[in-house]
Design a protein around this motif. Structure first.
Motif, PDB file in Angstrom:
ATOM      1  N   ASP A   1      25.193 -80.642 -40.924  1.00 15.15           N
ATOM      2  CA  ASP A   1      25.647 -79.334 -41.363  1.00 15.15           C
ATOM      3  C   ASP A   1      25.096 -78.962 -42.726  1.00 15.15           C
ATOM      4  O   ASP A   1      24.991 -77.797 -43.064  1.00 15.15           O
ATOM      5  CB  ASP A   1      27.171 -79.333 -41.476  1.00 15.15           C
TER       6      ASP A   1
ATOM      7  N   GLY B   1      35.340 -77.253 -29.407  1.00 15.04           N
ATOM      8  CA  GLY B   1      36.470 -77.498 -30.301  1.00 15.04           C
ATOM      9  C   GLY B   1      36.329 -78.764 -31.118  1.00 15.04           C
ATOM     10  O   GLY B   1      37.032 -78.950 -32.102  1.00 15.04           O
ATOM     11  N   HIS B   2      35.444 -79.657 -30.689  1.00 12.34           N
ATOM     12  CA  HIS B   2      35.266 -80.912 -31.420  1.00 12.34           C
ATOM     13  C   HIS B   2      34.141 -80.820 -32.440  1.00 12.34           C
ATOM     14  O   HIS B   2      33.808 -81.811 -33.078  1.00 12.34           O
ATOM     15  CB  HIS B   2      35.000 -82.055 -30.445  1.00 12.34           C
ATOM     16  N   LEU B   3      33.555 -79.633 -32.569  1.00 14.38           N
ATOM     17  CA  LEU B   3      32.466 -79.443 -33.526  1.00 14.38           C
ATOM     18  C   LEU B   3      32.980 -78.708 -34.765  1.00 14.38           C
ATOM     19  O   LEU B   3      33.964 -77.969 -34.691  1.00 14.38           O
ATOM     20  CB  LEU B   3      31.349 -78.599 -32.887  1.00 14.38           C
ATOM     21  N   SER B   4      32.290 -78.877 -35.871  1.00 14.27           N
ATOM     22  CA  SER B   4      32.635 -78.104 -37.067  1.00 14.27           C
ATOM     23  C   SER B   4      32.219 -76.655 -36.844  1.00 14.27           C
ATOM     24  O   SER B   4      31.452 -76.343 -35.931  1.00 14.27           O
ATOM     25  CB  SER B   4      31.887 -78.665 -38.272  1.00 14.27           C
TER      26      SER B   4
ATOM     27  N   ALA C   1      41.495 -80.470 -31.554  1.00 13.61           N
ATOM     28  CA  ALA C   1      40.225 -81.090 -31.886  1.00 13.61           C
ATOM     29  C   ALA C   1      40.414 -81.952 -33.120  1.00 13.61           C
ATOM     30  O   ALA C   1      41.418 -81.869 -33.799  1.00 13.61           O
ATOM     31  CB  ALA C   1      39.186 -80.025 -32.146  1.00 13.61           C
TER      32      ALA C   1
ATOM     33  N   GLN D   1      28.491 -76.219 -36.896  1.00 14.34           N
ATOM     34  CA  GLN D   1      27.837 -76.688 -35.668  1.00 14.34           C
ATOM     35  C   GLN D   1      28.081 -75.709 -34.525  1.00 14.34           C
ATOM     36  O   GLN D   1      27.177 -75.409 -33.752  1.00 14.34           O
ATOM     37  CB  GLN D   1      28.368 -78.082 -35.309  1.00 14.34           C
TER      38      GLN D   1
ATOM     39  N   ARG E   1      22.595 -70.682 -27.896  1.00  9.53           N
ATOM     40  CA  ARG E   1      22.975 -70.049 -26.631  1.00  9.53           C
ATOM     41  C   ARG E   1      22.299 -68.685 -26.492  1.00  9.53           C
ATOM     42  O   ARG E   1      21.809 -68.333 -25.428  1.00  9.53           O
ATOM     43  CB  ARG E   1      24.502 -69.901 -26.590  1.00  9.53           C
TER      44      ARG E   1
ATOM     45  N   PHE F   1      28.353 -64.020 -33.227  1.00 12.44           N
ATOM     46  CA  PHE F   1      29.582 -63.433 -33.759  1.00 12.44           C
ATOM     47  C   PHE F   1      30.166 -64.256 -34.898  1.00 12.44           C
ATOM     48  O   PHE F   1      29.931 -65.453 -35.010  1.00 12.44           O
ATOM     49  CB  PHE F   1      30.633 -63.346 -32.653  1.00 12.44           C
TER      50      PHE F   1
ATOM     51  N   ILE G   1      32.340 -84.033 -38.098  1.00  6.12           N
ATOM     52  CA  ILE G   1      31.335 -83.348 -38.899  1.00  6.12           C
ATOM     53  C   ILE G   1      30.380 -84.388 -39.466  1.00  6.12           C
ATOM     54  O   ILE G   1      30.786 -85.415 -39.974  1.00  6.12           O
ATOM     55  CB  ILE G   1      32.009 -82.583 -40.064  1.00  6.12           C
TER      56      ILE G   1
ATOM     57  N   GLN H   1      36.357 -63.620 -26.446  1.00  4.59           N
ATOM     58  CA  GLN H   1      35.727 -64.394 -25.380  1.00  4.59           C
ATOM     59  C   GLN H   1      35.021 -63.476 -24.389  1.00  4.59           C
ATOM     60  O   GLN H   1      33.932 -63.770 -23.919  1.00  4.59           O
ATOM     61  CB  GLN H   1      36.786 -65.245 -24.657  1.00  4.59           C
TER      62      GLN H   1
ATOM     63  N   ASN I   1      32.578 -67.358 -30.696  1.00  4.20           N
ATOM     64  CA  ASN I   1      32.846 -66.979 -29.302  1.00  4.20           C
ATOM     65  C   ASN I   1      32.212 -67.928 -28.296  1.00  4.20           C
ATOM     66  O   ASN I   1      31.755 -67.509 -27.238  1.00  4.20           O
ATOM     67  CB  ASN I   1      32.395 -65.539 -29.024  1.00  4.20           C
ATOM     68  N   LEU I   2      32.185 -69.208 -28.627  1.00  2.92           N
ATOM     69  CA  LEU I   2      31.778 -70.197 -27.624  1.00  2.92           C
ATOM     70  C   LEU I   2      32.910 -70.318 -26.612  1.00  2.92           C
ATOM     71  O   LEU I   2      34.053 -69.987 -26.908  1.00  2.92           O
ATOM     72  CB  LEU I   2      31.520 -71.554 -28.287  1.00  2.92           C
ATOM     73  N   PHE I   3      32.568 -70.788 -25.407  1.00  2.19           N
ATOM     74  CA  PHE I   3      33.576 -70.935 -24.370  1.00  2.19           C
ATOM     75  C   PHE I   3      34.202 -72.320 -24.497  1.00  2.19           C
ATOM     76  O   PHE I   3      33.540 -73.321 -24.237  1.00  2.19           O
ATOM     77  CB  PHE I   3      32.952 -70.723 -22.986  1.00  2.19           C
ATOM     78  N   PRO I   4      35.473 -72.398 -24.902  1.00  5.52           N
ATOM     79  CA  PRO I   4      36.059 -73.694 -25.256  1.00  5.52           C
ATOM     80  C   PRO I   4      36.282 -74.619 -24.069  1.00  5.52           C
ATOM     81  O   PRO I   4      36.446 -75.813 -24.256  1.00  5.52           O
ATOM     82  CB  PRO I   4      37.396 -73.312 -25.908  1.00  5.52           C
ATOM     83  N   HIS I   5      36.285 -74.053 -22.851  1.00  5.40           N
ATOM     84  CA  HIS I   5      36.569 -74.897 -21.686  1.00  5.40           C
ATOM     85  C   HIS I   5      35.304 -75.499 -21.079  1.00  5.40           C
ATOM     86  O   HIS I   5      35.364 -76.112 -20.024  1.00  5.40           O
ATOM     87  CB  HIS I   5      37.334 -74.090 -20.635  1.00  5.40           C
ATOM     88  N   MET I   6      34.175 -75.306 -21.756  1.00  4.12           N
ATOM     89  CA  MET I   6      32.919 -75.854 -21.252  1.00  4.12           C
ATOM     90  C   MET I   6      32.266 -76.704 -22.338  1.00  4.12           C
ATOM     91  O   MET I   6      32.465 -76.458 -23.522  1.00  4.12           O
ATOM     92  CB  MET I   6      31.938 -74.719 -20.929  1.00  4.12           C
TER      93      MET I   6
ATOM     94  N   LYS J   1      24.990 -83.291 -29.533  1.00  2.00           N
ATOM     95  CA  LYS J   1      26.338 -82.789 -29.258  1.00  2.00           C
ATOM     96  C   LYS J   1      26.434 -82.097 -27.900  1.00  2.00           C
ATOM     97  O   LYS J   1      27.419 -81.421 -27.612  1.00  2.00           O
ATOM     98  CB  LYS J   1      26.741 -81.775 -30.343  1.00  2.00           C
TER      99      LYS J   1
ATOM    100  N   LEU K   1      24.961 -71.683 -19.023  1.00  2.34           N
ATOM    101  CA  LEU K   1      25.700 -70.784 -18.119  1.00  2.34           C
ATOM    102  C   LEU K   1      24.915 -69.519 -17.775  1.00  2.34           C
ATOM    103  O   LEU K   1      24.699 -69.206 -16.602  1.00  2.34           O
ATOM    104  CB  LEU K   1      27.058 -70.418 -18.732  1.00  2.34           C
TER     105      LEU K   1
END
Lengths: 258, 247
Positions: free
Chosen positions: A246, B142-145, A236, B148, B156, B90, A242, A131, B94-99, B136, B107
Motif C-alpha cells: 500500500d 472485506g479482507h483488504l485495506s 474482516a 488495496q 476491475r 468510486f 495490510i 453496489q 463499490n467492490l462486490f463483497p460476496h465475491m 490477493k 464478472l
C-alpha cells in the motif's frame, strides 16, 4: 386413581406412542416433509417475484405486490387454506382429481410467499445503492446487476429470517387436515390427532409434537449457525492483512512483481 | 503500466444541465479532455463534480446538453454499451463483497464481454498484477485495506479496456498512508495515455498529473486551464478563495 398419575398417563403412555410410531414414521413424516418442502420451494420462488415486484419502479407491479402481501399476511392461515383448498376444489378436481395436496401446497405457498416476499424485499433494499451503481458502471443492465450483485447480497443478509419462515411452514403444514385427508395422506399432526381421538389419550399427539420439534429445533440452530457465519464472514480483519504494498507506488516502483 | 492507448478518445462535455426537482445541480457545465489527456475537476462540496462525472457515463441522464467521445455524441448510444467503454472508480470502491477479488474483476469480462473462463481469469490476473495485488486474487474485498480495495476497483475497470476512465474522489475514503499507492496507479495510467477525468481534493496530484484543471462551483465549470495557470494565476475570485482554503 391418583390424579397426577392420570395426568402422566394422558401424555406419556408409552404403549400409545409405540402404537402410533410406525405410522408417524412411514406416513406422517414423509407427508409433512412433502407439504413443507414443496411449499417452501414454491413459496420462496413466489416470494422472490413479489420482492422484485415490490421494489419495481412501475406502480403496476408494486401495488399488486403490496395488496397481495397485505391480504395473505393479514388472513388467518386456516382461513386461507380453507378458502383455497375448498373454494378451488372443483377446479382442482378436473386437473388432478380429489387429492387435496396440490391445493394444500398452493395455499401454504401463497401464505409463505407473502412473508418471504417481505423478507427478501427488506434484504434487497438493505444493499447499498452504491453496489447497483458499481455494477451499472461496468455495463451491466439493471436486471443483470440485480441478479448477480444485489439479490445475492440481499438474500444472504436475510437467510436467518427466511429459515424462520420455513419453520413456520413446517408447523402450518398441519393445517391441511382441514381439507380432508384419506389415511395415506395424513401428516404428523393428523395421525397423532386420530390416535388421540380413538384412544382418548393424548400421548400420540405428544409424539407428533416431538416429531415437529425434531424438525424445527435443528433448523433454529441452522439459523443461528448461518447468522454467526455471516457475522464472522463480514467481520474482516484488515489490520492484519495490510502489507507494505500500500505504501509503494506499484507501477512506478516496480512493486507489482511481488 | 501498459494501456492500449490506441483506443483512447477525446472527451467533451457541452452545456450539461441537470436538476433534481427544483435543485439545479448542473447549470451548463463544459469540459474538454484531449485524447490521452487528464482533466482534474476541483471545487467545493456540492458544486456538482460527482454529478457531472455521472452524466459522462450516463449513470445520471442530463436534462440538456451533450457528451461527445471523439466528437460523437454518446446520448444516442445504448447506455449499458456506453458504460463498457467508460471505466469508473468510486470513492467507496463499490467492490462486490460476496465475491473474491478475482471474480470481481472477471464478472464483467465473462458476462458482458463473453470471454471464456480461462481467458477472463488470465486477463484479470494480469490486471491485478499491474496494480500490485496478484497475491490477493482469492481474498474477499472485506479482507483488504481500503487502498488495496481501490486498486482492485481500478483493475476491475481497466480489465474492460475502457476508452476513458472516470475517478470520483477515489482517495477521499482512504487513510492518509494509503492514498499514495492509489494516486501512484492513477498517475501511471495518466502517463500511459489513458483519457481520464479525475474529481479530486488532492491538489498535489492535480498540479503534477493533470493536463487541465477545471474548477467547478454551483454547477458550472467557472475556470479551467493548465495546472500552473489555475493554481498560480487564478482569475476568478471564487477560485482564488477556494484555493486559499485548500492549499
Amino acid at each position: 386413581m391418583d390424579p397426577l398419575r392420570t395426568l402422566w398417563e394422558t401424555f406419556f403412555d408409552w404403549e400409545s406412542m409405540r402404537e402410533a410410531l410406525p405410522e408417524m414414521l412411514t406416513v406422517g413424516l414423509p407427508n409433512t416433509l412433502i407439504l413443507a418442502v414443496s411449499a417452501a420451494l414454491l413459496g420462496s420462488v413466489l416470494g422472490m417475484l413479489l420482492a422484485i415486484a415490490g421494489i419495481s419502479r412501475t406502480r403496476w407491479l408494486r401495488w399488486p405486490a403490496r395488496v397481495y402481501t397485505d391480504v395473505f399476511r393479514g388472513l388467518p392461515a386456516a382461513a386461507t387454506i380453507l378458502l383455497i383448498g375448498v373454494g378451488l376444489a372443483p377446479l382442482g378436481m378436473q386437473v388432478w382429481g380429489p387429492n387435496p395436496y396440490p391445493l394444500g401446497i398452493l395455499a401454504l405457498s401463497l401464505i409463505a410467499a407473502a412473508y418471504i416476499g417481505e423478507i427478501f424485499r427488506s434484504g434487497i433494499q438493505s444493499v447499498e445503492a452504491a453496489q447497483l451503481e458499481g455494477a451499472r458502471a461496468l455495463g451491466f443492465s439493471w436486471g443483470e446487476a440485480m441478479r448477480m450483485v444485489i439479490i445475492p447480497q440481499g438474500v444472504r443478509r436475510v437467510l436467518p429470517a427466511w429459515v424462520n419462515q420455513l419453520i413456520a411452514l413446517i408447523k402450518d403444514s398441519s393445517l391441511v387436515y382441514f381439507l380432508g385427508l384419506v389415511a395415506s395422506q395424513r401428516e404428523l399432526f393428523r395421525i397423532g390427532q386420530d390416535y388421540a381421538a380413538t384412544t382418548g389419550n393424548e400421548s400420540a399427539l405428544l409424539l407428533a409434537g416431538l416429531f415437529y420439534l425434531a424438525l424445527t429445533v435443528p433448523l433454529t440452530h441452522v439459523v443461528n449457525a448461518i447468522d454467526a457465519r455471516l457475522r464472522h464472514g463480514r467481520a474482516a480483519k484488515p489490520a492484519d492483512e495490510i502489507d507494505d504494498a500500500d505504501l509503494a507506488l506499484p507501477g512506478a516502483a516496480g512493486g507489482s512483481g511481488r | 503500466m501498459t494501456v492500449d492507448i490506441s483506443t483512447s478518445v477525446s472527451l467533451a462535455v457541452r452545456d450539461v444541465h441537470l436538476a433534481f426537482g427544483s435543485h439545479r445541480v448542473l447549470r451548463g457545465a463544459d469540459l474538454d479532455v484531449a485524447r490521452g489527456g487528464t482533466a482534474c475537476v476541483i471545487g467545493p462540496s456540492g458544486s456538482g463534480k460527482s454529478t457531472l462525472l455521472r452524466t459522462i457515463n450516463r449513470l445520471i441522464e442530463p436534462d440538456r446538453g451533450d457528451v461527445l467521445l471523439d466528437g460523437r455524441s454518446v446520448l444516442a448510444d445504448d447506455p449499458d454499451a456506453l458504460r463498457q467503454r467508460i471505466g469508473m472508480v468510486f470513492q467507496q470502491f463499490n467492490l462486490f463483497p460476496h465475491m473474491s477479488v478475482l471474480r470481481n474483476v472477471t464478472l464483467a469480462l465473462r458476462r458482458i464481454k463473453k470471454l471464456p473462463e480461462e481467458e477472463a481469469v488470465a486477463l484479470a490476473r494480469s490486471q491485478l498484477e499491474l496494480v500490485g495485488l496478484a497475491g490477493k486474487a482469492d481474498a474477499r474485498p472485506g479482507h483488504l485495506s481500503g487502498g488495496q480495495q481501490q486498486r482492485v476497483a481500478i483493475a476491475r475497470a481497466l480489465a474492460l479496456q475502457p476508452q476513458v476512465m472516470l475517478f470520483d474522489e477515489a482517495t477521499s475514503a482512504l487513510d492518509p498512508e494509503l492514498v499514495k499507492g492509489v494516486l501512484g496507479v492513477m498517475a501511471d495510467l495518466a502517463a500511459a495515455g489513458m483519457t481520464m477525468v479525475v474529481v479530486t481534493h488532492e491538489m498535489g496530484f492535480a498540479r503534477e498529473v493533470a493536463d487541465t484543471v477545471a474548477f467547478m462551483d454551483h454547477g458550472v465549470v467557472l475556470e479551467s486551464g493548465e495546472p500552473a495557470a489555475v493554481f498560480e494565476a487564478a482569475e476568478h475570485p471564487r477560485l482564488r478563495r477556494f484555493l486559499a482554503q485548500v492549499l
